[in-house]
Design an enzyme around this catalytic site. Structure first.
Site, PDB file in Angstrom:
ATOM      1  N   HIS A 112     -19.397 -90.778  -5.305  1.00 38.39           N
ATOM      2  CA  HIS A 112     -18.549 -91.320  -4.288  1.00 38.39           C
ATOM      3  C   HIS A 112     -17.954 -92.555  -4.690  1.00 38.39           C
ATOM      4  O   HIS A 112     -18.546 -93.184  -5.518  1.00 38.39           O
ATOM      5  CB  HIS A 112     -19.339 -91.517  -2.830  1.00 38.39           C
ATOM      6  N   GLU A 122     -27.648 -94.819  -4.550  1.00 40.18           N
ATOM      7  CA  GLU A 122     -28.492 -94.376  -3.857  1.00 40.18           C
ATOM      8  C   GLU A 122     -28.416 -92.861  -3.443  1.00 40.18           C
ATOM      9  O   GLU A 122     -29.575 -92.117  -3.293  1.00 40.18           O
ATOM     10  CB  GLU A 122     -28.675 -95.021  -2.467  1.00 40.18           C
TER      11      GLU A 122
HETATM   12  P1  AMP Z   1     -24.623 -95.873  -3.306  1.00 39.01           P
HETATM   13  O1  AMP Z   1     -25.534 -97.055  -3.140  1.00 39.01           O
HETATM   14  O2  AMP Z   1     -23.336 -96.068  -3.908  1.00 39.01           O
HETATM   15  O3  AMP Z   1     -25.232 -94.512  -3.368  1.00 39.01           O
HETATM   16  O4  AMP Z   1     -23.899 -95.996  -1.626  1.00 39.01           O
HETATM   17  C1  AMP Z   1     -24.500 -95.024  -0.627  1.00 39.01           C
HETATM   18  C2  AMP Z   1     -24.050 -95.413   0.556  1.00 39.01           C
HETATM   19  O5  AMP Z   1     -23.926 -94.205   1.603  1.00 39.01           O
HETATM   20  C3  AMP Z   1     -24.490 -96.739   1.097  1.00 39.01           C
HETATM   21  O6  AMP Z   1     -23.544 -97.582   1.275  1.00 39.01           O
HETATM   22  C4  AMP Z   1     -24.933 -96.170   2.594  1.00 39.01           C
HETATM   23  O7  AMP Z   1     -24.733 -97.132   3.596  1.00 39.01           O
HETATM   24  C5  AMP Z   1     -24.233 -94.833   3.030  1.00 39.01           C
HETATM   25  N1  AMP Z   1     -24.749 -93.920   3.767  1.00 39.01           N
HETATM   26  C6  AMP Z   1     -25.975 -93.358   3.498  1.00 39.01           C
HETATM   27  N2  AMP Z   1     -26.111 -92.334   4.510  1.00 39.01           N
HETATM   28  C7  AMP Z   1     -24.740 -92.351   5.263  1.00 39.01           C
HETATM   29  C8  AMP Z   1     -24.475 -91.500   6.460  1.00 39.01           C
HETATM   30  N3  AMP Z   1     -25.143 -90.610   6.943  1.00 39.01           N
HETATM   31  N4  AMP Z   1     -23.012 -91.838   6.669  1.00 39.01           N
HETATM   32  C9  AMP Z   1     -22.330 -92.692   5.981  1.00 39.01           C
HETATM   33  N5  AMP Z   1     -22.845 -93.288   5.080  1.00 39.01           N
HETATM   34  C10 AMP Z   1     -24.059 -93.234   4.746  1.00 39.01           C
END
Ligand code: AMP
Length: 115
Positions: A104, A99
């Site tokens: 990460h 997302e």
């Molecule tokens: P991915 O689907 O691997 O891109 O994971 C993105 C992650 O980022 C998700 O688990 C979200 O909950 C997390 N996330 C999005 N915005 C934030 C934020 N401001 N602080 C911490 N985590 C976040």
């Protein structure tokens, strides 16, 4: 893919958004996920502008890549999850469920994740 300087992790790195920091050095920042999927859910990001795992691997040396994953292991140790275990998750691209377009690694721990 062009790196989006306005993605949420770029804003965290610039200090425009706050996070619950776990670890930081010159190359890496780690912080708690805002929507945790386990009792411990930490995200480890390189500070460089890499859109995805694939780009991170393509644009870094084996030493730099190794150093990043060494730090991921150190953070897991620091979180106290090395003994009981943990899960690392990297979502790559759209079909991988990525997302946020800044590479990460998720560290998930604190309960049994075996299905
Ligand atoms: P991915 O689907 O691997 O891109 O994971 C993105 C992650 O980022 C998700 O688990 C979200 O909950 C997390 N996330 C999005 N915005 C934030 C934020 N401001 N602080 C911490 N985590 C976040």
């Amino acid at each position: 893919m062009q790196y989006d300087n306005n993605n949420v992790f770029a804003k965290l790195l610039r200090g425009e958004l706050s996070c619950k920091k776990v670890y930081e050095d010159d190359e890496v920042l780690a912080f708690y996920d805002i929507h945790p999927k386990a009792p411990i859910h930490v995200l480890v990001i390189p500070k460089g502008p890499f859109c995805s795992y694939h780009e991170f691997i393509s644009r870094n040396s084996p030493e730099q890549i190794g150093q990043y994953f060494k730090v991921v292991a150190q953070i897991a140790e620091q979180l106290g999850c090395s003994d009981h275990g943990y899960r690392l998750v990297i979502n790559q691209g759209e079909d991988g469920g990525q997302e946020v377009p800044h590479f990460h690694t998720h560290i998930l721990a604190g309960k049994s994740l075996a299905s």
